[in-house]
Design a protein around this motif. Sequence first.
Motif: not given
Length: 274
Positions: A113-129
């Motif tokens: 679940f830590l993995f999923h949370r950090r991936v989601a946070e990383g994707r959000a940063k990627l999406t926002t440039g």
Amino acid sequence: MHNTTGETLQFRMLGPLEAVSGNRMIALGGTKQRATLSFLLLHANRVVATSRLLNALWEGDDAPASARKILQNAVWGLRGALFPDGGETEQTTLLTQAPGYVLRVNPDDVDLFLFHRRVAEGRAKLTTGAPQEAAVLLRDALALWRGPVLADLMEAGFAWPEVTAVQNARLDAVEDYCEAELACGRHHAVLGELEALVEAEPLRERSCGQLMLALYRCGRQADALNVYSRVRTTLVEELGLEPGLALQRLQQSILTHDRTLALPAVPAAGTAPA
């Protein structure tokens, strides 16, 4: 998740199954008991029906007449192993709840679940440039892996679709990480990882495209075009399909030295060392 000694109980699924209390590794018993814990962890904080657990532990008609008793004994054994002093609380417990069982855990105490949370946070940063920050978060997420998910149980012959989904989520995260690194101009840093990924998963067009771009930016145009030829051959021979439009356009851009393939303006500094 705390027992009566105040130590945090943590579960590791991204590799062989492990349960740790403080600095102490917990003995989880035999294969069926470990499999029961693993399946409950995959569906943590949700009730899992007894019938579903039985299907997970035994394929088809392989379940013995004593299967329900074996499952009950496994749950009893897990309670004794995880909470030897009766240290369950309302939030941290293994409950019998109709129509089956539920394992209540703090998601931050389970590496999956830590993995999923950090991936989601990383994707959000990627999406926002913000690829620099995305790369850090995604690399931290991938660093949680110690091997194939639930490697010991998969080696024992268990084959659950939930495990396949987690393995695919890791591949998606690797591609997200490589995208972030490429956006930062660090094509040399991810070249080896991309080559290994494409060799292992030759039908994943996104990573094939990332490898083509990395090779092109390393001055290896011919090698980049060879990657396209290989993936096209594999797709046609195995699936009867041509590469997707994005990959076709990338090939044309490489052939014509399209300026859009040049290094991004994002500085390469800013990410902590690997």
